[in-house]
Design a protein around this motif. Structure first.
Motif, mmCIF file in Angstrom:
data_model
loop_
_atom_site.group_PDB
_atom_site.id
_atom_site.type_symbol
_atom_site.label_atom_id
_atom_site.label_comp_id
_atom_site.label_asym_id
_atom_site.label_seq_id
_atom_site.Cartn_x
_atom_site.Cartn_y
_atom_site.Cartn_z
ATOM 1 N N ARG A 1 0.874 -1.172 0.000
ATOM 2 C CA ARG A 1 0.000 0.000 0.000
ATOM 3 C C ARG A 1 0.908 1.218 0.000
ATOM 4 N N ASP A 2 0.447 2.288 -0.588
ATOM 5 C CA ASP A 2 1.259 3.499 -0.634
ATOM 6 C C ASP A 2 1.300 4.110 0.759
ATOM 7 N N GLU A 3 2.494 4.317 1.282
ATOM 8 C CA GLU A 3 2.665 4.800 2.655
ATOM 9 C C GLU A 3 2.342 6.280 2.835
ATOM 10 N N THR A 4 2.364 7.081 1.768
ATOM 11 C CA THR A 4 2.176 8.521 1.957
ATOM 12 C C THR A 4 1.017 9.101 1.154
ATOM 13 N N ALA A 5 0.232 8.252 0.507
ATOM 14 C CA ALA A 5 -0.877 8.749 -0.301
ATOM 15 C C ALA A 5 -2.180 8.066 0.117
ATOM 16 N N PRO A 6 -3.301 8.724 -0.135
ATOM 17 C CA PRO A 6 -4.582 8.178 0.298
ATOM 18 C C PRO A 6 -5.138 7.064 -0.595
ATOM 19 N N VAL A 7 -4.579 6.893 -1.774
ATOM 20 C CA VAL A 7 -5.051 5.875 -2.716
ATOM 21 C C VAL A 7 -3.856 5.147 -3.324
ATOM 22 N N GLN A 8 -4.122 4.008 -3.939
ATOM 23 C CA GLN A 8 -3.088 3.241 -4.622
ATOM 24 C C GLN A 8 -3.008 3.693 -6.081
ATOM 25 N N PRO A 9 -1.805 3.957 -6.599
ATOM 26 C CA PRO A 9 -1.706 4.280 -8.020
ATOM 27 C C PRO A 9 -1.771 3.005 -8.866
ATOM 28 N N ASP A 10 -2.261 3.178 -10.088
ATOM 29 C CA ASP A 10 -2.302 2.075 -11.041
ATOM 30 C C ASP A 10 -1.066 2.060 -11.933
ATOM 31 N N MET A 11 -0.464 3.222 -12.107
ATOM 32 C CA MET A 11 0.761 3.310 -12.891
ATOM 33 C C MET A 11 1.545 4.534 -12.456
ATOM 34 N N SER A 12 2.831 4.519 -12.769
ATOM 35 C CA SER A 12 3.698 5.662 -12.508
ATOM 36 C C SER A 12 4.268 6.152 -13.824
ATOM 37 N N VAL A 13 4.316 7.476 -13.978
ATOM 38 C CA VAL A 13 4.918 8.090 -15.150
ATOM 39 C C VAL A 13 5.967 9.070 -14.640
ATOM 40 N N GLU A 14 7.220 8.803 -14.986
ATOM 41 C CA GLU A 14 8.299 9.719 -14.609
ATOM 42 C C GLU A 14 8.479 10.740 -15.717
ATOM 43 N N VAL A 15 8.487 12.019 -15.331
ATOM 44 C CA VAL A 15 8.640 13.118 -16.284
ATOM 45 C C VAL A 15 9.851 13.963 -15.898
ATOM 46 N N ASP A 16 10.312 14.762 -16.836
ATOM 47 C CA ASP A 16 11.489 15.588 -16.557
ATOM 48 C C ASP A 16 11.153 16.853 -15.781
ATOM 49 N N ASP A 17 9.890 17.326 -15.822
ATOM 50 C CA ASP A 17 9.495 18.547 -15.118
ATOM 51 C C ASP A 17 8.128 18.338 -14.464
ATOM 52 N N VAL A 18 8.131 17.721 -13.292
ATOM 53 C CA VAL A 18 6.871 17.381 -12.616
ATOM 54 C C VAL A 18 6.082 18.631 -12.230
ATOM 55 N N ASP A 19 6.751 19.737 -11.939
ATOM 56 C CA ASP A 19 6.045 20.970 -11.582
ATOM 57 C C ASP A 19 5.247 21.504 -12.768
ATOM 58 N N ALA A 20 5.819 21.465 -13.965
ATOM 59 C CA ALA A 20 5.116 21.928 -15.162
ATOM 60 C C ALA A 20 3.918 21.032 -15.471
ATOM 61 N N VAL A 21 4.079 19.734 -15.313
ATOM 62 C CA VAL A 21 2.970 18.804 -15.558
ATOM 63 C C VAL A 21 1.859 19.042 -14.529
ATOM 64 N N TYR A 22 2.239 19.255 -13.285
ATOM 65 C CA TYR A 22 1.243 19.527 -12.233
ATOM 66 C C TYR A 22 0.437 20.779 -12.576
ATOM 67 N N ALA A 23 1.118 21.840 -12.988
ATOM 68 C CA ALA A 23 0.427 23.082 -13.347
ATOM 69 C C ALA A 23 -0.539 22.845 -14.507
ATOM 70 N N ASP A 24 -0.116 22.067 -15.497
ATOM 71 C CA ASP A 24 -0.962 21.768 -16.649
ATOM 72 C C ASP A 24 -2.184 20.938 -16.240
ATOM 73 N N VAL A 25 -1.960 19.948 -15.376
ATOM 74 C CA VAL A 25 -3.061 19.101 -14.901
ATOM 75 C C VAL A 25 -4.071 19.944 -14.110
ATOM 76 N N LEU A 26 -3.590 20.807 -13.236
ATOM 77 C CA LEU A 26 -4.497 21.672 -12.477
ATOM 78 C C LEU A 26 -5.308 22.565 -13.411
ATOM 79 N N ALA A 27 -4.650 23.146 -14.404
ATOM 80 C CA ALA A 27 -5.329 24.029 -15.351
ATOM 81 C C ALA A 27 -6.391 23.282 -16.161
#
Length: 115
Positions: A54-80
């Motif tokens: 189980r994920d120790e620091t998150a409220p849900v289990q992820p189904d997949m992981s995607v590693e990106v070079d700029d996680v902050d930019a992706v986060y901003a895009d996802v929020l938008a």
């Protein structure tokens, strides 16, 4: 933005048996935090499988992981975009920065960058 790897996250109640199974397929263990184990191909280190109890620091289990070079930019895009963030962007003690987002199919994606 550049994707470095995309990896299935497999939730397991049989960690030892799962590790043994994927080792038979040729994977080797490259990270083990007890609750999460990453196995990778020795010849192609971006070909990976993540096993977790189980994920120790998150409220849900992820189904997949995607590693990106700029996680902050992706986060901003996802929020938008208005997509559902189910675990806010944060730095984790094992050296990654990550967040979880739900895809249109209801799957949870762990979007991660290494610090």
């Amino acid at each position: 933005m550049s994707i470095r790897r995309a990896v299935p996250d497999i939730t397991t109640e049989a960690m030892d048996e799962s590790r043994a199974f994927y080792r038979r397929l040729g994977f080797t263990e490259v990270m083990n935090l007890g609750w999460v184990v990453t196995l990778a191909s020795p010849d192609n280190p971006t070909a990976q499988v993540i096993l977790m109890t189980r994920d120790e620091t998150a409220p849900v289990q992820p189904d997949m992981s995607v590693e990106v070079d700029d996680v902050d930019a992706v986060y901003a895009d996802v929020l938008a975009s208005g997509a559902e963030v189910v675990h806010a962007l944060r730095d984790e003690p094992w050296g990654v920065r990550r967040f979880f987002v739900r895809d249109p199919n209801g799957r949870v994606v762990n979007v991660v960058g290494h610090r």
